[in-house]
Design a protein around this motif. Sequence first.
Motif, mmCIF file in Angstrom:
data_model
loop_
_atom_site.group_PDB
_atom_site.id
_atom_site.type_symbol
_atom_site.label_atom_id
_atom_site.label_comp_id
_atom_site.label_asym_id
_atom_site.label_seq_id
_atom_site.Cartn_x
_atom_site.Cartn_y
_atom_site.Cartn_z
ATOM 1 N N PRO A 152 64.781 73.140 59.851
ATOM 2 C CA PRO A 152 65.666 73.028 58.680
ATOM 3 C C PRO A 152 66.097 71.603 58.356
ATOM 4 O O PRO A 152 66.446 71.312 57.216
ATOM 5 C CB PRO A 152 66.877 73.886 59.073
ATOM 6 C CG PRO A 152 66.337 74.854 60.078
ATOM 7 C CD PRO A 152 65.313 74.078 60.855
ATOM 8 N N LEU A 153 66.112 70.723 59.375
ATOM 9 C CA LEU A 153 66.356 69.301 59.146
ATOM 10 C C LEU A 153 65.087 68.592 59.593
ATOM 11 O O LEU A 153 64.856 68.399 60.779
ATOM 12 C CB LEU A 153 67.560 68.820 59.951
ATOM 13 C CG LEU A 153 68.048 67.408 59.623
ATOM 14 C CD1 LEU A 153 68.704 67.374 58.244
ATOM 15 C CD2 LEU A 153 69.001 66.898 60.683
ATOM 16 N N ASN A 154 64.268 68.187 58.623
ATOM 17 C CA ASN A 154 62.897 67.782 58.927
ATOM 18 C C ASN A 154 62.681 66.307 58.617
ATOM 19 O O ASN A 154 62.990 65.841 57.525
ATOM 20 C CB ASN A 154 61.919 68.628 58.112
ATOM 21 C CG ASN A 154 60.635 68.903 58.864
ATOM 22 O OD1 ASN A 154 60.310 68.213 59.821
ATOM 23 N ND2 ASN A 154 59.904 69.909 58.419
ATOM 24 N N MET A 155 62.150 65.590 59.594
ATOM 25 C CA MET A 155 61.984 64.146 59.480
ATOM 26 C C MET A 155 60.726 63.751 58.693
ATOM 27 O O MET A 155 59.701 64.413 58.780
ATOM 28 C CB MET A 155 61.886 63.513 60.867
ATOM 29 C CG MET A 155 63.036 63.828 61.794
ATOM 30 S SD MET A 155 64.521 62.923 61.379
ATOM 31 C CE MET A 155 65.678 63.632 62.563
ATOM 32 N N LEU A 156 60.844 62.659 57.978
ATOM 33 C CA LEU A 156 59.681 61.894 57.511
ATOM 34 C C LEU A 156 59.592 60.712 58.470
ATOM 35 O O LEU A 156 60.342 59.746 58.356
ATOM 36 C CB LEU A 156 59.862 61.409 56.080
ATOM 37 C CG LEU A 156 59.590 62.421 54.959
ATOM 38 C CD1 LEU A 156 60.741 63.412 54.841
ATOM 39 C CD2 LEU A 156 59.387 61.695 53.635
ATOM 40 N N CYS A 157 58.677 60.813 59.431
ATOM 41 C CA CYS A 157 58.713 59.886 60.555
ATOM 42 C C CYS A 157 58.196 58.502 60.215
ATOM 43 O O CYS A 157 58.521 57.539 60.902
ATOM 44 C CB CYS A 157 57.920 60.458 61.729
ATOM 45 S SG CYS A 157 56.128 60.447 61.478
ATOM 46 N N ASP A 158 57.398 58.364 59.175
ATOM 47 C CA ASP A 158 56.719 57.098 58.948
ATOM 48 C C ASP A 158 57.533 56.177 58.040
ATOM 49 O O ASP A 158 58.569 56.565 57.487
ATOM 50 C CB ASP A 158 55.320 57.335 58.374
ATOM 51 C CG ASP A 158 54.296 56.373 58.945
ATOM 52 O OD1 ASP A 158 54.649 55.213 59.207
ATOM 53 O OD2 ASP A 158 53.139 56.779 59.133
ATOM 54 N N SER A 159 57.037 54.961 57.894
ATOM 55 C CA SER A 159 57.722 53.927 57.128
ATOM 56 C C SER A 159 57.694 54.233 55.630
ATOM 57 O O SER A 159 56.665 54.675 55.095
ATOM 58 C CB SER A 159 57.040 52.584 57.384
ATOM 59 O OG SER A 159 57.407 51.635 56.413
ATOM 60 N N THR A 208 62.700 73.184 53.473
ATOM 61 C CA THR A 208 62.841 73.202 54.933
ATOM 62 C C THR A 208 63.416 74.519 55.434
ATOM 63 O O THR A 208 63.448 74.754 56.640
ATOM 64 C CB THR A 208 63.724 72.046 55.420
ATOM 65 O OG1 THR A 208 65.050 72.211 54.917
ATOM 66 C CG2 THR A 208 63.161 70.704 54.970
ATOM 67 N N VAL A 209 63.906 75.353 54.534
ATOM 68 C CA VAL A 209 64.272 76.730 54.873
ATOM 69 C C VAL A 209 63.576 77.635 53.869
ATOM 70 O O VAL A 209 63.174 77.190 52.785
ATOM 71 C CB VAL A 209 65.799 76.963 54.864
ATOM 72 C CG1 VAL A 209 66.473 76.148 55.953
ATOM 73 C CG2 VAL A 209 66.403 76.634 53.500
ATOM 74 N N TRP A 210 63.438 78.921 54.230
ATOM 75 C CA TRP A 210 62.512 79.762 53.498
ATOM 76 C C TRP A 210 63.111 81.130 53.194
ATOM 77 O O TRP A 210 64.001 81.602 53.906
ATOM 78 C CB TRP A 210 61.218 79.921 54.308
ATOM 79 C CG TRP A 210 60.603 78.615 54.686
ATOM 80 C CD1 TRP A 210 60.778 77.924 55.851
ATOM 81 C CD2 TRP A 210 59.756 77.811 53.866
ATOM 82 N NE1 TRP A 210 60.080 76.744 55.818
ATOM 83 C CE2 TRP A 210 59.433 76.641 54.609
ATOM 84 C CE3 TRP A 210 59.212 77.959 52.587
ATOM 85 C CZ2 TRP A 210 58.610 75.642 54.107
ATOM 86 C CZ3 TRP A 210 58.386 76.956 52.087
ATOM 87 C CH2 TRP A 210 58.096 75.815 52.844
ATOM 88 N N ASP A 211 62.579 81.761 52.158
ATOM 89 C CA ASP A 211 62.965 83.127 51.812
ATOM 90 C C ASP A 211 62.115 84.172 52.522
ATOM 91 O O ASP A 211 62.546 85.304 52.712
ATOM 92 C CB ASP A 211 62.847 83.333 50.300
ATOM 93 C CG ASP A 211 63.823 82.476 49.527
ATOM 94 O OD1 ASP A 211 64.980 82.349 49.966
ATOM 95 O OD2 ASP A 211 63.429 81.910 48.490
#
Length: 668
Positions: free
Chosen positions: A541-548, A567-570
């Motif tokens: 639910p809290l999702n990173m964009l890891c790159d620059s 990041t959350v779903w039905d």
Amino acid sequence: MKKNVLIALAVLAAGTLSAQNNFTLSSPDGRLRVEVAVDGTVEYSVLHGDDVMIAPSAISMTTAGVPSFGVDARLAGSSTRSVDDTFDAPVYKRARVRDNFNELTLRFRNNYNIVFRAYDDGAAYRFEYTGKKAFEVLGEQAEFTFPAAAEGVFSYVRGGGNGKTGDKFERQFFNSFENFYTYEPLSSWKSEQLAFLPVVVGGPNGKKVCITEADLMDYPGMYLYGGAKDGTLAGVYAPYPKTVEQGGHNQLQMIVTARENYIARVAGPTCFPWRVMVVAENDAELLDNDMVYKISSPPTGDFSWVKPGKVAWDWWNAWNLYGVDFAAGVNTETYKYYIDFASDHGIEYVILDEGWAVNKRADLMQVVPEIDLPGILGYAAERNVGIILWAGYWAFDRDMENICRHYSDMGVKGFKVDFMDRDDQQMVDFNRRAAETGARYGLLIDLHGTHKPTGLHRTYPNVVNFEGVNGLEQMKWSPDLDQVTYDVTIPFVRQVAGPMDYTQGAMRNATAGNYRSVYSEAMSQGTRCRQLAEYVVFESPLNMLCDSPSNYMNEKECLEFIAAIPTVWDETVVLGGEIAKYVSMARRSGEQWYVGAMTNWTARSLTLDLSFLGEGKFAAEVYRDGVNASRAARDYKKETIGIPEDRRLKIDMAPGGGWTAKIYRVTD
């Protein structure tokens, strides 16, 4: 909320009583059965159809201050009930969860119960203490018995050997709950090693059992040990800390230097954690299971303020910006750039990871002079971007109330708390207190550096993620790790317990032969489309964009996909999968479906059954491995296609590859 609860009470119910008290509890569909035998001791077994999933296994709890549970067990009565309920799940992989089970409560003299539940997709049990007297738990016997030849999929605790107390497991109780997976018969279990949960064990006819725990609030987490008796996995628990000293990573941890002779203190009436056994008829059924979530305590209070989303992350890419006119690093200019990037692309949060607070002080009130935190927070608020702060465990715990109040008042939206690296009773209670305190101040909590989820995210929906994952950060320093195989294993094992702070999104992608670990400019193993597919397959639910941000802005098509994905779903639908081979699944948000698939190092063709779409005409925006992805892993092709009327769609993936699509309805 539609609710249908039927309760049937019995006192040693007719037809279940014999000289040795035997009970059978069936699941709602009748296929799964829990059999319980009480004869001074307590044993249970789990069957699915005609298949024995768990053979008779002993359970008990040894205590000091009150009589032990399950030892010289004397029944006082029993009751059963059936529940069929549906509840809202606002920060989850589906909007509504059905909770349908049959339950057996065995009441014993000496003020304790053992509660068993049977679901169509698994079983669970827990101890309950109904007395008022305080006591200590010296140990808990939790056994899971399988045929000696049964094969398991599990992660050993890294490390081992004798610790300061002389116990062979002591050193393993301090660990990050991260490791690759071992695939081997239980008979080959390393005699000195513990494994952390979840663990998957193969059963008859291709069926699987996934062992984990739920509703863990104030009790040590459970490890499993298989080195004592062939075919039996036994629970092991870290004893209660007697003395601790500050140390570890940058003085942010508390190191246990001596332990008590008990594992838990109990102050009065309590419910102990559920021991959960998910039963799946095939590997794919493990990909979408709600057992941990639905069996955990529901939330109390208003959590409508919780806002999941994506995070522009600084640490994995080592603050490596380019094409800018300032020196990138832990400074105000860099974070304003991250904020602009997030705002321009609809990314909800930016995280200030380790480095914003003065190093080795374990004091979150001491901000480094390069950071103008009030200025950053004001700049972010103007651009509708939330700021999340990284916090080392001890720096957070030593002044938790004041830290949460202070930074909430400043406008901080949450904390990513790291380096707990224990799951004894003290540390499990810390996670609960962090969730509770954060909730009081409207703060999201990302429990990094911790054990697997055990349902805290249901009880406190502001807890939006957990680590306990050998995630993409490993690519910065692990030259020999097979991350591609790991990626198609964790959805069947670790993700059964709940969301994962895996931190995907690499734009530097490598084939098996080209990968190398580079700390400051890290890359991923496998193809670009694999990284995109992970945003569908992995629950977070809290999702990173890891790159620059600089790398993302040079890859605008991929950035567009990542920035837009929910990041959350039905709704979640499993399309197929085999442990360590491949995975494919679909998730719906509103009217749009997202589909993701990944393979191991074997190139693979799949035919996806998209019949879940229903009637109508649909098209898909597809990201697929390019023709040369087996040589240059960054090679991909974006295209728009129509969905066939028969809803059968063939896809191809390169070695280490992936495939993903956004599917939408087409109107004439």
